[in-house]
Design an enzyme around this catalytic site. Structure first.
Site, PDB file in Angstrom:
ATOM      1  N   CYS A   1      20.873 -36.393  50.544  1.00 49.42           N
ATOM      2  CA  CYS A   1      21.869 -35.685  49.737  1.00 49.42           C
ATOM      3  C   CYS A   1      21.555 -35.916  48.270  1.00 49.42           C
ATOM      4  CB  CYS A   1      23.287 -36.110  50.083  1.00 49.42           C
ATOM      5  SG  CYS A   1      23.710 -37.812  49.684  1.00 49.42           S
TER       6      CYS A   1
ATOM      7  N   CYS B   1      22.526 -41.437  52.400  1.00 52.31           N
ATOM      8  CA  CYS B   1      23.424 -40.434  51.868  1.00 52.31           C
ATOM      9  C   CYS B   1      24.607 -41.183  51.258  1.00 52.31           C
ATOM     10  CB  CYS B   1      23.876 -39.494  52.983  1.00 52.31           C
ATOM     11  SG  CYS B   1      24.396 -37.898  52.358  1.00 52.31           S
TER      12      CYS B   1
ATOM     13  N   CYS C   1      19.231 -47.102  43.817  1.00 54.90           N
ATOM     14  CA  CYS C   1      19.149 -47.680  45.155  1.00 54.90           C
ATOM     15  C   CYS C   1      18.795 -49.155  45.061  1.00 54.90           C
ATOM     16  CB  CYS C   1      18.085 -46.969  45.985  1.00 54.90           C
ATOM     17  SG  CYS C   1      18.469 -45.258  46.352  1.00 54.90           S
TER      18      CYS C   1
END
Length: 163
Positions: free
Chosen positions: A87, A11, A95
């Protein structure tokens, strides 16, 4: 894939949803799963309402801390089998590259920390997020992981995120 499986919940702030998911899976998934959580921009503290919800569910809170996902992209970090964003902000972010090509999925959960209102309304938002994560993790744990190929597994995990 063979257990134990490492699961990372991501998140943005790593203060509420990902923390609760880590605690739930570490409780329900023993001994086959080890859960971790992290954030792209961690707040550095666990939300007190998240801690209150976990304590109400009688889940351990002492090992929980807000941390950066960079910890899990470094050499020597546990290799992840699964990476779940919980989220919408983290799902849209770039990422780090996770070694071993883990199965990834997005399980969007409304942010209880964004709820403004009375303490009762805020506690309700945290309970709602907790129940959603608990249900999804329960479904995830019911998957026959050892007998599914990676593509089928990805489809099933994505389906769980939509429920």
């Amino acid at each position: 894939m063979q257990s134990p499986y490492n699961v990372l919940f991501l998140c943005t702030g790593n203060s509420a949803r990902s923390i609760m998911a880590e605690a739930i899976l570490n409780h329900k998934g023993q001994p086959n799963f080890t859960a971790y959580s992290a954030g792209s921009f961690p707040t550095g503290r666990v939300n007190p309402f998240a801690l209150k919800q976990l304590e109400a569910a009688r889940l351990p809170t002492s090992p929980l801390r807000s941390k950066s996902w960079d910890e899990f992209a470094k050499p020597g970090a546990p290799q992840m089998n699964f990476v779940f964003t919980v989220c919408d902000n983290a799902a849209r972010e770039v990422c780090p590259v996770w070694p071993g090509q883990p199965v990834t999925a997005h399980w969007g959960v409304p942010d209880p920390a964004a709820v403004a209102g009375s303490p009762t309304q805020i506690e309700r938002a945290f309970l709602d997020s907790f129940v959603t994560l608990d249900r999804r993790i329960g479904l995830f744990l019911s998957l026959p992981l050892s007998s599914l190929d990676k593509l089928s597994l990805k489809k099933e995990i994505d389906r769980i995120g939509l429920q």
